[in-house]
Design a protein around this motif. Structure first.
Motif: not given
Length: 132
Positions: A77, A100, A94, A79
């Protein structure tokens, strides 16, 4: 054991990880792991002491090489990249594009230089609307 990575940054990451396993935690950590895993004999596959020693030696004597033709390591992720907006002070995670994140992207985005420029999505969009 030969470990192949895509770039020098990944090589350094793997080296630090293996050093942590073999020099800091060593076999003691594996014994603790084995004791913990023995609580769940039917759920988690276990290694015997000889298998632990083999892997320990292999990791300790590893060779890390770079092959630029393989894919870079990716975080699942985006994040993992976080920052505090320099305009409004909100903390966000993010990236705008949601793609990615490679380890190189992560290091770059988390650098002090990039963190000092961090904008939340709202402030970023306002900045894009405002003519220079």
């Amino acid at each position: 054991m030969k470990i192949i990575v895509q770039n020098e940054k990944e090589k350094d990451l793997i080296k630090r990880f293996v050093d942590l396993l073999t020099e800091y935690y060593g076999l003691d950590a594996l014994e603790i792991h084995d004791d913990e895993m023995s609580k769940y004999p039917d759920e988690i596959p276990r290694l015997n002491a000889d298998e632990y020693k083999l892997l320990y030696e292999e990791f300790r004597d590893r060779s890390i090489t770079i092959d630029e033709n393989i894919e870079e390591m990716l975080f699942e992720n985006d994040d993992v990249i976080t920052g505090t907006c320099k305009v409004c002070g909100i903390q966000t995670c993010g990236r705008v594009n949601g793609e990615s994140v490679t380890y190189s992207d992560y290091l770059h985005s988390m650098s002090k230089e990039q963190q000092d420029k961090w904008l939340c999505l709202t402030c970023y969009e306002k900045q894009q609307e405002t003519p220079a």
